[in-house]
Design a protein around this motif. Structure first.
Motif, mmCIF file in Angstrom:
data_model
loop_
_atom_site.group_PDB
_atom_site.id
_atom_site.type_symbol
_atom_site.label_atom_id
_atom_site.label_comp_id
_atom_site.label_asym_id
_atom_site.label_seq_id
_atom_site.Cartn_x
_atom_site.Cartn_y
_atom_site.Cartn_z
ATOM 1 N N GLU A 205 0.829 -1.225 0.000
ATOM 2 C CA GLU A 205 0.000 0.000 0.000
ATOM 3 C C GLU A 205 0.851 1.257 0.000
ATOM 4 O O GLU A 205 0.484 2.260 -0.611
ATOM 5 N N THR A 206 1.948 1.228 0.721
ATOM 6 C CA THR A 206 2.804 2.422 0.820
ATOM 7 C C THR A 206 3.872 2.436 -0.285
ATOM 8 O O THR A 206 4.769 3.277 -0.252
ATOM 9 N N ARG A 207 3.769 1.499 -1.215
ATOM 10 C CA ARG A 207 4.670 1.397 -2.372
ATOM 11 C C ARG A 207 6.135 1.197 -1.987
ATOM 12 O O ARG A 207 7.033 1.517 -2.761
ATOM 13 N N LEU A 208 6.355 0.685 -0.798
ATOM 14 C CA LEU A 208 7.736 0.336 -0.442
ATOM 15 C C LEU A 208 8.188 -0.889 -1.214
ATOM 16 O O LEU A 208 9.383 -1.075 -1.460
ATOM 17 N N ILE A 209 7.215 -1.732 -1.594
ATOM 18 C CA ILE A 209 7.548 -2.882 -2.433
ATOM 19 C C ILE A 209 6.591 -2.925 -3.627
ATOM 20 O O ILE A 209 5.471 -2.408 -3.549
ATOM 21 N N SER A 210 7.056 -3.536 -4.703
ATOM 22 C CA SER A 210 6.243 -3.564 -5.922
ATOM 23 C C SER A 210 5.912 -4.990 -6.355
ATOM 24 O O SER A 210 5.533 -5.221 -7.497
ATOM 25 N N ILE A 211 6.119 -5.949 -5.446
ATOM 26 C CA ILE A 211 5.653 -7.322 -5.707
ATOM 27 C C ILE A 211 4.382 -7.555 -4.901
ATOM 28 O O ILE A 211 4.005 -6.710 -4.081
ATOM 29 N N SER A 212 3.746 -8.702 -5.124
ATOM 30 C CA SER A 212 2.505 -8.967 -4.392
ATOM 31 C C SER A 212 2.812 -9.237 -2.915
ATOM 32 O O SER A 212 3.938 -9.623 -2.555
ATOM 33 N N ALA A 213 1.792 -9.035 -2.084
ATOM 34 C CA ALA A 213 1.949 -9.313 -0.659
ATOM 35 C C ALA A 213 2.337 -10.784 -0.461
ATOM 36 O O ALA A 213 3.208 -11.108 0.353
ATOM 37 N N GLU A 214 1.712 -11.674 -1.240
ATOM 38 C CA GLU A 214 2.006 -13.109 -1.099
ATOM 39 C C GLU A 214 3.490 -13.370 -1.392
ATOM 40 O O GLU A 214 4.168 -14.098 -0.668
ATOM 41 N N ALA A 215 3.995 -12.750 -2.476
ATOM 42 C CA ALA A 215 5.393 -12.976 -2.856
ATOM 43 C C ALA A 215 6.342 -12.403 -1.798
ATOM 44 O O ALA A 215 7.417 -12.961 -1.553
ATOM 45 N N ALA A 216 5.935 -11.301 -1.167
ATOM 46 C CA ALA A 216 6.797 -10.697 -0.137
ATOM 47 C C ALA A 216 6.935 -11.623 1.064
ATOM 48 O O ALA A 216 8.017 -11.763 1.637
ATOM 49 N N VAL A 217 5.826 -12.283 1.430
ATOM 50 C CA VAL A 217 5.890 -13.215 2.563
ATOM 51 C C VAL A 217 6.692 -14.450 2.153
ATOM 52 O O VAL A 217 7.600 -14.903 2.859
ATOM 53 N N ALA A 294 17.669 -11.430 -5.881
ATOM 54 C CA ALA A 294 16.624 -11.483 -6.899
ATOM 55 C C ALA A 294 15.516 -10.451 -6.664
ATOM 56 O O ALA A 294 14.805 -10.091 -7.597
ATOM 57 N N GLN A 295 15.373 -9.978 -5.423
ATOM 58 C CA GLN A 295 14.296 -9.022 -5.104
ATOM 59 C C GLN A 295 14.755 -7.573 -5.247
ATOM 60 O O GLN A 295 14.053 -6.665 -4.797
ATOM 61 N N ARG A 296 15.907 -7.330 -5.874
ATOM 62 C CA ARG A 296 16.438 -5.959 -5.852
ATOM 63 C C ARG A 296 15.527 -4.957 -6.552
ATOM 64 O O ARG A 296 15.514 -3.787 -6.196
ATOM 65 N N GLU A 297 14.740 -5.443 -7.538
ATOM 66 C CA GLU A 297 13.810 -4.549 -8.235
ATOM 67 C C GLU A 297 12.486 -4.415 -7.486
ATOM 68 O O GLU A 297 11.649 -3.603 -7.829
ATOM 69 N N ALA A 298 12.296 -5.248 -6.462
ATOM 70 C CA ALA A 298 10.979 -5.325 -5.794
ATOM 71 C C ALA A 298 10.814 -4.286 -4.697
ATOM 72 O O ALA A 298 9.720 -4.097 -4.180
ATOM 73 N N VAL A 299 11.895 -3.621 -4.342
ATOM 74 C CA VAL A 299 11.863 -2.713 -3.190
ATOM 75 C C VAL A 299 12.242 -1.311 -3.637
ATOM 76 O O VAL A 299 13.133 -1.121 -4.464
ATOM 77 N N ASP A 300 11.542 -0.310 -3.088
ATOM 78 C CA ASP A 300 11.903 1.096 -3.335
ATOM 79 C C ASP A 300 13.052 1.432 -2.378
ATOM 80 O O ASP A 300 12.836 1.914 -1.264
ATOM 81 N N TRP A 301 14.274 1.163 -2.819
ATOM 82 C CA TRP A 301 15.419 1.307 -1.920
ATOM 83 C C TRP A 301 15.655 2.755 -1.526
ATOM 84 O O TRP A 301 16.158 3.030 -0.415
ATOM 85 N N ALA A 302 15.278 3.699 -2.387
ATOM 86 C CA ALA A 302 15.455 5.118 -2.025
ATOM 87 C C ALA A 302 14.583 5.445 -0.810
ATOM 88 O O ALA A 302 15.009 6.142 0.124
ATOM 89 N N ALA A 303 13.346 4.914 -0.807
ATOM 90 C CA ALA A 303 12.456 5.154 0.340
ATOM 91 C C ALA A 303 12.993 4.450 1.583
ATOM 92 O O ALA A 303 12.976 5.011 2.690
ATOM 93 N N VAL A 304 13.482 3.218 1.410
ATOM 94 C CA VAL A 304 14.052 2.488 2.547
ATOM 95 C C VAL A 304 15.221 3.276 3.137
ATOM 96 O O VAL A 304 15.338 3.440 4.361
ATOM 97 N N ASP A 305 16.057 3.823 2.259
ATOM 98 C CA ASP A 305 17.215 4.595 2.742
ATOM 99 C C ASP A 305 16.762 5.850 3.491
ATOM 100 O O ASP A 305 17.376 6.251 4.478
ATOM 101 N N ARG A 306 15.669 6.450 3.017
ATOM 102 C CA ARG A 306 15.134 7.640 3.710
ATOM 103 C C ARG A 306 14.645 7.291 5.111
ATOM 104 O O ARG A 306 14.712 8.094 6.033
ATOM 105 N N LEU A 307 14.138 6.071 5.233
ATOM 106 C CA LEU A 307 13.572 5.643 6.529
ATOM 107 C C LEU A 307 14.640 5.151 7.500
ATOM 108 O O LEU A 307 14.372 5.016 8.696
#
Ligand code: GLY
Ligand code: MN
Ligand code: MN
Length: 338
Positions: A205-217, A294-307
Motif C-alpha cells: 500500500e505504501t509502495r515500499l515494495i512492488s511485488i505482491s503481498a504473497e510474494a513478499a511473505v 533477486a528481489q532488488r527490483e521489488a523494493v523502493d530502496w530510495a524510500a528504505v534509505d530515507r527511513l
C-alpha cells in the motif's frame, strides 16, 4: 467475566500412590537434599510451567495494575521527546512517572531515538539529543507484585518523513486487528503468519515494495523487515514459561523453521496472557541480501534509505484471553486499578 478454575497440571501422577510427594527445585547437589526428596523432577517442572501459562483473577489484576503504571511512563516519555529530551532524560522521565528505580523495572527499558529504534534490544542511553530527532521507540514496563507489563510505543516527531508516520499508523491498525482475533482456540503460530500478511499488505500500500503481498511473505522479505515473533506469554517473567509446550503434556512445540524467534507456539486458551507486538524496522544487515539478490527490483530502496535513520516501529500491548474473546490490559479493562 469469570476465568476458568486452575486446571489439573498432572502432578502428582494420578493413581500412582507410590509417587514421591517431596520435590526440591533448584541448582543443588543431590547430596544436600532431605531424605526422600526428588531434585527437579521433569514432570513437576512441566506442570508448574503449565500452571503459569494460565493466570487467575489475582494475577490478571496484577498485570493490569502493572500496565496502567507503565502507561503513565509512556505518556511521560512521549512528552519528554516532544520537547527535545535525550534518551537518558526520557529514561529518567519514565522512571519518575512510574515511581520506580532502575533496579525495579522488569527488564531494561529500551529507549531508542532515530536509527537506535532499529536495534531490537538497544541498551544505551545517549546523554545528548540529536538536533532534529525523527523518531522514538520506547519498550518499557513496570512490575507489580512480581508481575510484569511489557509495552512498546513508537512516535514520530515533526522532523519525521511523512511515510514513517503512515507506517506507524499502519502497524498500529493491524496490531489492533490482530488483537481483535484473540480468543480461545486460536493458533498463535497462525496469528504470527497473519502478522506477516498484514505487514506485506502495508508495504504494498505504501509502495515500499512492488511485488505482491504473497510474494513478499513467500520470499522472506517481510521477515527482513520484522525478524522477531508476534508475541509471547507474559507473567512473572517477561518472556514467561510454557509457551512452547503442548497443552497438558509438556512435549515440545517448537517454532516453525522460518520463525525461530517465535516464543509462543500454542493454541490460545482462557486465562493466557500474551503480548501482541508487530514491528517494522530498517535493519541494513537483514535487508542487504534482498538489495543484492533477486528481489532488488521489488523494493523502493530510495524510500528504505530515507527511513533508515528513523530506525523502526514496534507497538506492543498485553492481552488476556477470555471465554468470550479477550481483554486488552494495556488499553484499559473492566477492573479497577486498586
Ligand atoms: N521487552 C521485550 C519484549 O518485548 O519481548
Ligand atoms: Mn514483549
Ligand atoms: Mn517489549
Amino acid at each position: 467475566m469469570t476465568l476458568q478454575p486452575l486446571r489439573d497440571t498432572g502432578w502428582p501422577p494420578k493413581g500412582d500412590v507410590t509417587a514421591r510427594r517431596l520435590a526440591v527445585i533448584g541448582d543443588l547437589e543431590a547430596s544436600s537434599l532431605p531424605a526422600g526428596a526428588e531434585l527437579n523432577p521433569p514432570a513437576l517442572l512441566v506442570a508448574l510451567d503449565e500452571l503459569r501459562m494460565y493466570k487467575d483473577d489475582y494475577e490478571r489484576h496484577c498485570l493490569f495494575v502493572a500496565n496502567q503504571r507503565a502507561l503513565r511512563g509512556h505518556d511521560a516519555a512521549r512528552d519528554a521527546f516532544a520537547v527535545g529530551a535525550s534518551e537518558l532524560d526520557i529514561q529518567l522521565a519514565y522512571l519518575a512517572a512510574t515511581r520506580q528505580r532502575e533496579s525495579q523495572v522488569p527488564y531494561q527499558n529500551i529507549i531508542g531515538i532515530d536509527h537506535h529504534a532499529g536495534t531490537l534490544h538497544y541498551q544505551h542511553y545517549d546523554v545528548e539529543a540529536p538536533g532534529t530527532p525523527k523518531s522514538l521507540l520506547v519498550d518499557a514496563g513496570h512490575s507489580h507484585a512480581g508481575y510484569a507489563a511489557d509495552i512498546t510505543r513508537t512516535w514520530a516527531s515533526v522532523h519525521a518523513d511523512p511515510l514513517f508516520e503512515r507506517l506507524i499508523q499502519g502497524v498500529a491498525d493491524y496490531q489492533q486487528r490482530l488483537i481483535s482475533r484473540l480468543a480461545p482456540g486460536l493458533d498463535f503460530v497462525e496469528l504470527h503468519r497473519e502478522m506477516h500478511r498484514h505487514l506485506a499488505e502495508l508495504l504494498v500500500e505504501t509502495r515500499l515494495i512492488s511485488i505482491s503481498a504473497e510474494a513478499a511473505v513467500e520470499s522472506g522479505l517481510t521477515r527482513a523487515f520484522c525478524p522477531h515473533g508476534l508475541g509471547h506469554s507474559l507473567g512473572i517473567q517477561v518472556h514467561d514459561v510454557g509457551g512452547r509446550q503442548r497443552d497438558g503434556q509438556g512435549t515440545p512445540l517448537p517454532p516453525p523453521t522460518e520463525d525461530p524467534a517465535l516464543r509462543l507456539t500454542r493454541t490460545l486458551d482462557v486465562g493466557m496472557v500474551v503480548t501482541i507486538e508487530p514491528g517494522l524496522y530498517v535493519i541494513p544487515m537483514l535487508l542487504e541480501p534482498f538489495r543484492q539478490g533477486a528481489q532488488r527490483e521489488a523494493v523502493d530502496w530510495a524510500a528504505v534509505d530515507r527511513l533508515q535513520d528513523h530506525g523502526g516501529i514496534r507497538i506492543e500491548d498485553n492481552v488476556i484471553v477470555t471465554a468470550d474473546g479477550h481483554d486488552n490490559l494495556t488499553q484499559g479493562g473492566p477492573i479497577a486499578e486498586d
